[in-house]
Design an enzyme around this catalytic site. Sequence first.
Site, mmCIF file in Angstrom:
data_model
loop_
_atom_site.group_PDB
_atom_site.id
_atom_site.type_symbol
_atom_site.label_atom_id
_atom_site.label_comp_id
_atom_site.label_asym_id
_atom_site.label_seq_id
_atom_site.Cartn_x
_atom_site.Cartn_y
_atom_site.Cartn_z
ATOM 1 N N ASP A 60 0.854 -1.188 0.000
ATOM 2 C CA ASP A 60 0.000 0.000 0.000
ATOM 3 C C ASP A 60 0.890 1.237 0.000
ATOM 4 O O ASP A 60 2.058 1.179 0.412
ATOM 5 C CB ASP A 60 -0.921 0.009 1.228
ATOM 6 C CG ASP A 60 -2.198 0.797 0.991
ATOM 7 O OD1 ASP A 60 -3.274 0.180 0.865
ATOM 8 O OD2 ASP A 60 -2.121 2.044 0.905
ATOM 9 N N LYS A 103 -0.976 3.217 7.499
ATOM 10 C CA LYS A 103 -1.783 1.990 7.462
ATOM 11 C C LYS A 103 -0.876 0.763 7.482
ATOM 12 O O LYS A 103 -1.105 -0.190 8.242
ATOM 13 C CB LYS A 103 -2.645 1.987 6.188
ATOM 14 C CG LYS A 103 -3.588 0.818 6.082
ATOM 15 C CD LYS A 103 -4.407 0.860 4.798
ATOM 16 C CE LYS A 103 -5.681 1.648 4.931
ATOM 17 N NZ LYS A 103 -6.621 1.498 3.833
ATOM 18 N N ARG A 140 -19.405 -8.512 0.858
ATOM 19 C CA ARG A 140 -20.176 -7.438 1.497
ATOM 20 C C ARG A 140 -19.444 -7.006 2.744
ATOM 21 O O ARG A 140 -18.994 -7.859 3.521
ATOM 22 C CB ARG A 140 -21.568 -7.946 1.912
ATOM 23 C CG ARG A 140 -22.453 -8.367 0.776
ATOM 24 C CD ARG A 140 -23.589 -9.236 1.274
ATOM 25 N NE ARG A 140 -23.094 -10.462 1.888
ATOM 26 C CZ ARG A 140 -23.856 -11.376 2.496
ATOM 27 N NH1 ARG A 140 -25.158 -11.198 2.574
ATOM 28 N NH2 ARG A 140 -23.332 -12.461 3.040
ATOM 29 N N LYS A 192 -20.055 -7.277 -12.572
ATOM 30 C CA LYS A 192 -19.946 -6.608 -11.264
ATOM 31 C C LYS A 192 -20.917 -5.428 -11.168
ATOM 32 O O LYS A 192 -21.680 -5.295 -10.204
ATOM 33 C CB LYS A 192 -18.499 -6.137 -11.043
ATOM 34 C CG LYS A 192 -18.293 -5.330 -9.776
ATOM 35 C CD LYS A 192 -18.634 -6.094 -8.505
ATOM 36 C CE LYS A 192 -18.681 -5.171 -7.311
ATOM 37 N NZ LYS A 192 -19.133 -5.810 -6.103
ATOM 38 N N GLY A 247 -35.720 0.253 4.100
ATOM 39 C CA GLY A 247 -34.778 0.981 4.941
ATOM 40 C C GLY A 247 -34.759 2.456 4.624
ATOM 41 O O GLY A 247 -35.635 2.968 3.906
ATOM 42 N N CYS A 303 -20.029 1.389 -2.269
ATOM 43 C CA CYS A 303 -20.148 0.810 -3.614
ATOM 44 C C CYS A 303 -21.392 1.236 -4.394
ATOM 45 O O CYS A 303 -21.275 1.760 -5.506
ATOM 46 C CB CYS A 303 -20.087 -0.713 -3.525
ATOM 47 S SG CYS A 303 -18.469 -1.312 -3.008
#
Length: 422
Positions: free
Chosen positions: A31, A36, A150, A200, A249, A256
């Site tokens: 990265d 991080k 998810r 996707k 909801g 995403c």
Amino acid sequence: MAQIAVVGTGYVGLTTGACLALLGHDVVCVDINESKINMLKQGTVEIVEDQLQDITQDMMFKQRLRFQFGYDSTLSECEYFFICVPTPQNEDGTADLSFLRTAATSLKPLVRSGAVLINKSTVPVGSTTVVEEIIDREDIHVVSNPEFLREGSAVQDFLNPDRIVVGSKNRQVAERVLSLFESLNSTHLICSPESSETIKYASNAFLATKLTYVNAIAALCEHVGANVDDVIRGVGLDRRIGLEYMNPGPGWGGSCFPKDTQALIRIAEASGYDFPLLRGVVDLNDSQFSRMVDKIASMLLGELENKVVALLGLTFKANTNDLRESPSIRIASILKHRGAIVHAYDPTVSEQMPDIRIFTDAYECCSNAQILVICTEWNEFLHLDIEKVGLLMDQKNVLDTRNMLNPETWIESGFTYRGVGR
Ligand code: NAD
């Protein structure tokens, strides 16, 4: 077992790296965010994801997983490179490919002959070719391998995928990539890079459409006096429709769906196909946040000015600490704009935010509020001491945007309860 580099160590990259190590591979996660990487080198995972920290630490201990800041020649030892960098939304709605281009440019001088670059980032149709053109070498392969995990169940989703899709011009290369996941015994699909990239976006757009449809049915239920819980069950028991992903909801958000639906609309436009269905879904979802605020206002007899609204839940869904495009934050900002004072509590959030007063205790958050709004479906909200909440609040109003509470117990305690479509 393969030598693998994972490029980009966020939600997708870290899950991919840790799980590929768990499957027995030798993985280095790269990265460009030094802090991080330093945290990860100490085994500290900032992302809230069930099992992720444990697997990461265990794999580091077994020396199958390591972390590296930036790119260097040691990466030449790797045969496979999973690219998991961000693809945020440009101002015009298209996907920003600058992170992908930068990553490919950094890899170009380092990849050895026969290596495979595997694009896991969600990218517009044609992006496999974009990477191929940057690498510009016949002996390096580029394939598409979209990720469907998810947040909130990332590790479980990665290890138990409904399908693994590989888009490649070369079947043998696709099979090599699939062999990395062999022990998962999952359904495979090999197709062209264009189809894989479309799969996707089409999946995310379908899920967003499903949620918006359910929200529309919930709104209809309110008008005709039906109960959405019964309606959804009656509809979902039809096996062609199914019961999953059918909960109304406050509107969908997250890292995403908002950017991917916009990107698909732009991909369609650029190809000469208008996509009114998806444009409608996006517009309806935008209006869902205002609908929630209108519900709050109507429970407060039309007046939001200087009313204290206590929001429970700030993340876009439960079991993650991801706040990106969270419905709660959209609702908070509309409330603030309409003069309300917004208090909020979330189990994973402690830093203050503009326009929202953050509390680290749910009860303190409710103190002196005129209405309590359940925004995220955190399990702990099911176990609130209702009597205590009622004593702390100025007025006993509860709006349950996730339909997670038992209305009867709240009503019995003197609350005015509203849900979505019930
Ligand atoms: P993220 O922002 O959590 O992580 C991306 C990481 O990439 C960051 O750590 C960043 O520092 C790093 N990075 C940026 N440029 C880099 C470079 N040139 N070299 C090395 N590292 C670099 O993003 P994410 O949520 O993991 O998403 C990554 C991709 O996966 C996106 O395209 C996203 O749409 C897609 N995706 C996300 C999810 C999800 O639930 N988050 C699910 C499926 C697909």
